[in-house]
Design an enzyme around this catalytic site. Structure first.
Site, PDB file in Angstrom:
ATOM      1  N   HIS A 102      91.708  82.128  11.300  1.00 11.82           N
ATOM      2  CA  HIS A 102      90.929  81.724  10.129  1.00 11.82           C
ATOM      3  C   HIS A 102      91.090  82.307   8.825  1.00 11.82           C
ATOM      4  O   HIS A 102      90.323  82.290   7.852  1.00 11.82           O
ATOM      5  CB  HIS A 102      89.316  81.935  10.440  1.00 11.82           C
ATOM      6  CG  HIS A 102      89.102  81.187  11.765  1.00 11.82           C
ATOM      7  ND1 HIS A 102      88.997  80.188  11.913  1.00 11.82           N
ATOM      8  CD2 HIS A 102      88.173  81.861  12.807  1.00 11.82           C
ATOM      9  CE1 HIS A 102      88.627  79.752  13.180  1.00 11.82           C
ATOM     10  NE2 HIS A 102      88.033  80.673  13.624  1.00 11.82           N
ATOM     11  N   SER A 115      77.619  73.669  12.574  1.00 11.73           N
ATOM     12  CA  SER A 115      78.202  74.164  13.945  1.00 11.73           C
ATOM     13  C   SER A 115      78.405  75.623  13.976  1.00 11.73           C
ATOM     14  O   SER A 115      78.084  76.359  14.841  1.00 11.73           O
ATOM     15  CB  SER A 115      79.551  73.464  14.013  1.00 11.73           C
ATOM     16  OG  SER A 115      80.216  73.930  15.152  1.00 11.73           O
ATOM     17  N   LYS A 146      84.866  76.567  13.239  1.00 10.68           N
ATOM     18  CA  LYS A 146      84.048  75.560  13.590  1.00 10.68           C
ATOM     19  C   LYS A 146      84.591  73.998  12.793  1.00 10.68           C
ATOM     20  O   LYS A 146      83.931  73.150  12.737  1.00 10.68           O
ATOM     21  CB  LYS A 146      82.662  75.497  13.162  1.00 10.68           C
ATOM     22  CG  LYS A 146      81.981  76.643  13.606  1.00 10.68           C
ATOM     23  CD  LYS A 146      82.553  77.506  14.769  1.00 10.68           C
ATOM     24  CE  LYS A 146      82.026  76.949  15.995  1.00 10.68           C
ATOM     25  NZ  LYS A 146      82.672  77.525  17.308  1.00 10.68           N
TER      26      LYS A 146
HETATM   27  S1  PPS Z   1      86.126  78.105  16.272  1.00 14.04           S
HETATM   28  O1  PPS Z   1      85.032  78.999  16.984  1.00 14.04           O
HETATM   29  O2  PPS Z   1      85.965  78.237  14.909  1.00 14.04           O
HETATM   30  O3  PPS Z   1      87.363  78.425  16.867  1.00 14.04           O
HETATM   31  O4  PPS Z   1      85.475  76.758  16.543  1.00 14.04           O
HETATM   32  P1  PPS Z   1      86.219  75.461  16.501  1.00 14.04           P
HETATM   33  O5  PPS Z   1      87.127  75.216  17.543  1.00 14.04           O
HETATM   34  O6  PPS Z   1      87.033  75.312  15.160  1.00 14.04           O
HETATM   35  O7  PPS Z   1      85.209  74.385  16.190  1.00 14.04           O
HETATM   36  C1  PPS Z   1      84.149  73.933  17.320  1.00 14.04           C
HETATM   37  C2  PPS Z   1      83.911  72.599  16.986  1.00 14.04           C
HETATM   38  O8  PPS Z   1      84.564  71.676  17.559  1.00 14.04           O
HETATM   39  C3  PPS Z   1      84.149  70.635  18.381  1.00 14.04           C
HETATM   40  N1  PPS Z   1      85.251  70.410  19.006  1.00 14.04           N
HETATM   41  C4  PPS Z   1      85.426  69.021  19.411  1.00 14.04           C
HETATM   42  N2  PPS Z   1      85.023  68.166  18.725  1.00 14.04           N
HETATM   43  C5  PPS Z   1      85.480  66.922  19.236  1.00 14.04           C
HETATM   44  N3  PPS Z   1      86.482  66.658  20.036  1.00 14.04           N
HETATM   45  C6  PPS Z   1      86.908  67.679  21.022  1.00 14.04           C
HETATM   46  N4  PPS Z   1      87.704  67.326  21.671  1.00 14.04           N
HETATM   47  C7  PPS Z   1      86.395  69.080  20.475  1.00 14.04           C
HETATM   48  N5  PPS Z   1      86.707  70.190  20.808  1.00 14.04           N
HETATM   49  C8  PPS Z   1      85.740  70.990  20.293  1.00 14.04           C
HETATM   50  C9  PPS Z   1      83.136  71.544  18.955  1.00 14.04           C
HETATM   51  O9  PPS Z   1      82.104  70.897  19.793  1.00 14.04           O
HETATM   52  C10 PPS Z   1      82.357  72.312  17.743  1.00 14.04           C
HETATM   53  O10 PPS Z   1      81.805  71.528  16.773  1.00 14.04           O
HETATM   54  P2  PPS Z   1      80.069  71.152  17.061  1.00 14.04           P
HETATM   55  O11 PPS Z   1      79.734  70.519  15.765  1.00 14.04           O
HETATM   56  O12 PPS Z   1      79.503  72.510  17.114  1.00 14.04           O
HETATM   57  O13 PPS Z   1      79.914  70.391  18.459  1.00 14.04           O
END
Ligand code: PPS
Length: 289
Positions: free
Chosen positions: A102, A132, A42
């Site tokens: 991860h 998240s 996340k």
């Molecule tokens: S995972 O399942 O571990 O692979 O998730 P990961 O991709 O690491 O994290 C998901 C969070 O990243 C946010 N996210 C973004 N934020 C800003 N801009 C962009 N383009 C973007 N893409 C993904 C996503 O919304 C999750 O955060 P939260 O706080 O839940 O919204």
């Protein structure tokens, strides 16, 4: 498969089904041109994956329609019954591989270091990670039931949730970033100035791109664009596995949402945790815009 319990592999809590393929992860053979995107869950993995895929394809957005993000950037330790495992998908790939993982530094397969592979590590402030992750545990049934927010909060503090301790993860990678081929990036910096961070990544992977291409990559990887794009928003996963009506994968994409979830008391406990856990490092985080 329905909400399997966490298992422990090499001292780390991992999603139950992932543990079944652990032996193959450990002996995974990296290649010299592999690039790993590594994060504590996340922290911006999907965002960085989309950015890097575009950089490597010189900003050609048509190329990103060749598959969903989890197909273009396979997840090394991913393993659930009756679906191709991360190691199997990666072993069968013939072109340059971008690999999601991860794993904490100590558990990265040895071959990545032998081949001196590039790694892009993305870190995010832990209060937003916690929030998240709690939503993600609820919507993706490969996780155990997270229980109440209070219970999940405790699991985060104790490092008993999938992939273990957040602080050990971010500190471990921070420590070795200069000895190894690691670019350490912060989610909050990506929010603050996405183009600056995209440029850093393109330089790191030795792909010099003109300003208009960097701008195009930026536009294609905004939160809004990625939320609407079925190749990056995980909507192609069956709803029995990821239920976006519980919480969308692309949930909020901001810094500071933790303020809507943590009580004053929880925030104090969290700050004490940070003081304890982060006293032996110069690594710091931003908790608001
Ligand atoms: S995972 O399942 O571990 O692979 O998730 P990961 O991709 O690491 O994290 C998901 C969070 O990243 C946010 N996210 C973004 N934020 C800003 N801009 C962009 N383009 C973007 N893409 C993904 C996503 O919304 C999750 O955060 P939260 O706080 O839940 O919204």
């Amino acid at each position: 498969m329905s909400r399997p319990p966490i298992k422990i592999v090499s001292g780390m809590p991992i999603l139950g089904p992932f543990a079944e393929n652990w032996a193959n992860v450990q002996v995974f053979q990296a290649r010299e041109d592999d690039i790993m995107i590594n994060t504590y869950p996340k922290s911006g993995t999907t965002w960085m994956s989309e950015i890097l895929d575009l950089i490597l394809n010189s900003g050609d957005t048509r190329k990103t329609t060749r598959g969903a993000i989890y197909e273009r950037v396979p997840f090394l330790e991913f393993a659930v019954p009756n679906v191709a495992k991360g190691t199997e998908i990666l072993n069968s790939m013939e072109t340059q591989r971008v690999i999601k993982s991860h794993l904490p530094i100590e558990l990265v397969p040895q071959s990545f270091w032998e081949k001196n592979c590039k790694v892009i590590y993305v870190a995010r402030n832990p209060k937003d990670v916690l929030v998240s992750y709690y939503h993600f545990y609820q919507m993706a049934i490969v996780h155990p039931d997270p229980g109440t927010f209070e219970e999940f909060f405790q699991g985060f503090m104790d490092g008993t949730i999938a992939f273990g301790s957040w602080s050990q993860h971010v500190k471990g990678w921070w420590k070795i970033r200069q000895q190894k081929n690691v670019l350490y990036i912060f989610y909050e910096d990506m929010l603050e100035d996405p183009k600056r961070e995209i440029k850093k990544v393109s330089k790191f992977v030795e792909k010099d791109l003109p300003d208009d291409v960097l701008e195009k990559i930026h536009q294609h990887t905004t939160f809004k664009a990625m939320k609407e794009n079925k190749m990056s928003n995980y909507s192609t996963i069956p709803s029995s596995v990821m239920d976006h009506t519980i919480s969308p994968f692309m949930r909020k994409g901001v810094c500071g949402d933790w303020k809507n979830h943590l009580t004053v008391a929880q925030n104090e406990i969290f700050d004490a945790y940070l003081e304890r856990e982060m006293s032996d490092t110069d690594l710091t985080f931003r908790f608001q815009d």
